[in-house]
Design an enzyme around this catalytic site. Structure first.
Site, mmCIF file in Angstrom:
data_model
loop_
_atom_site.group_PDB
_atom_site.id
_atom_site.type_symbol
_atom_site.label_atom_id
_atom_site.label_comp_id
_atom_site.label_asym_id
_atom_site.label_seq_id
_atom_site.Cartn_x
_atom_site.Cartn_y
_atom_site.Cartn_z
ATOM 1 C CB SER A 1 3.801 -5.417 4.754
ATOM 2 O OG SER A 1 4.935 -4.572 4.771
ATOM 3 C CE1 TYR B 1 3.303 -4.508 -0.336
ATOM 4 C CE2 TYR B 1 4.571 -3.527 1.443
ATOM 5 C CZ TYR B 1 4.115 -4.644 0.779
ATOM 6 O OH TYR B 1 4.463 -5.892 1.216
#
Length: 337
Positions: free
Chosen positions: A134, A159
């Site tokens: 990501s 995350y």
């Protein structure tokens, strides 16, 4: 390059990107084994609708198994002796903000789950595993555009921590076991069949229903919005080109079969411009609820995609002013609006 009829295991097959990648693989004749836990992070009905669409279109090419890959026992039992030549590992607990509420979900899916997929790739001797990272790994970096060579050790969300850890674990497995691995740092993917937790969906839903939208950092945000078709093209281009393990000795050891790329549109857009395009496509003005920056968020993302373009020919072609109306048209159809 993989054989044209080689079977691919796709994790997160009921998810936004996973379903789209599965569709593209089967469209070119490759059987897909899809796995997904079907958790309720967002509407299970949307995930099921994606699966139903794949099954209806591709029939015997699509084989789905509901399972949680964070359990190695469940993964092994469900797959048994089923054969596959490559893996596209897109399953994960997504979302920056939700990681503030439920950190254990990220530890389970993104850490334990990623190790399990690496172990599966090792045990099966797969030709290549492409996995999802990501743009969040760049944290609060202020240098734009983000390049893979930039430091990514100051994350601002759990995350992001889990995704950076996935990259490091993959680096180790490539070094120890010479497994060809490619990590892709996704930049704000959007389009038909997208995710309800993302801004594009939330904004469209609220504009069409006449409710105010929450606009963080008072609208002073930029995102490298990337249309789903461009993302899918990049994923398949990477899958077809496993990184080479040429064994050349360099400082620090031999060249490992592990590649890492940014995959984005290479064109950051102002958040307020996105809202204007949504207003035009929806035919209604948005009511804005201007708010300060959310914890764990960043003001701008911008992908340097030079390496991916060099190695695969990746060339995103869908501009925001084309992609947004396509999304809104699908959104209206899906919701019968």
């Amino acid at each position: 390059m993989l054989q044209n009829d080689s079977t691919v295991l796709v994790t997160g097959a009921a998810g936004f990107i996973g379903a789209a990648v599965s569709e593209a693989l089967m469209a070119r004749g490759q059987p897909v084994i899809g796995i997904d836990s079907m958790n309720d992070y967002y509407q299970v009905s949307l995930k099921q609708a994606r699966l139903d669409r794949l099954a209806a279109r591709f029939g015997n090419l699509f084989h789905f198994r509901k399972l949680d890959f964070s359990s190695m026992e469940a993964l092994s039992d469900a797959l048994g002796e089923t054969g596959f030549e490559a893996i596209v590992h897109l399953g994960a607990q997504a979302g920056v903000r939700y990681s503030l509420e439920n950190p254990q979900a990220y530890v389970s899916a993104n850490l334990a789950g990623h190790v399990n997929m690496l172990e599966l790739a090792r045990a099966r001797g797969v030709a290549h595993m492409v996995y999802a990272s990501s743009s969040s790994v760049y944290g609060g970096n202020t240098k734009l555009p983000f390049a893979v060579e930039d430091r990514a050790d100051h994350p601002v969300s759990l995350y992001a921590v889990t995704k950076k850890a996935d990259e490091l674990m993959s680096e180790t497995y490539a070094h120890l076991f010479r497994i060809p691995l490619t990590g892709l740092r996704f930049f704000t993917v959007y389009g038909p069949w997208g995710r309800p937790d993302m801004a594009m969906w939330k904004f469209a839903e609220r504009i069409l229903s006449g409710r105010p939208i929450d606009v963080y950092n008072h609208g002073e945000m930029q995102r490298d919005f990337t249309y789903i078709d461009d993302i899918v093209g990049g994923v398949l281009a990477c899958l077809d080109r496993p990184p080479l393990d040429n064994g050349e000795e360099k400082a620090g050891g031999s060249v490992k079969p592990h590649a890492l790329y940014n995959i984005g549109n290479n064109k950051p857009e102002q958040l307020m411009h996105l809202i204007e395009l949504l207003e035009q496509a929806c035919g209604r003005k948005a009511q804005l609820n201007l708010l300060p920056m959310q914890p764990g968020d960043v003001p701008a993302t911008y992908a340097d995609i030079a390496a991916l373009t060099r190695d695969t020919g990746y060339a995103p072609s869908t501009s925001l002013d084309v992609g947004v109306p396509r999304f809104v048209e699908w959104f209206r159809t899906y919701h019968s609006m």
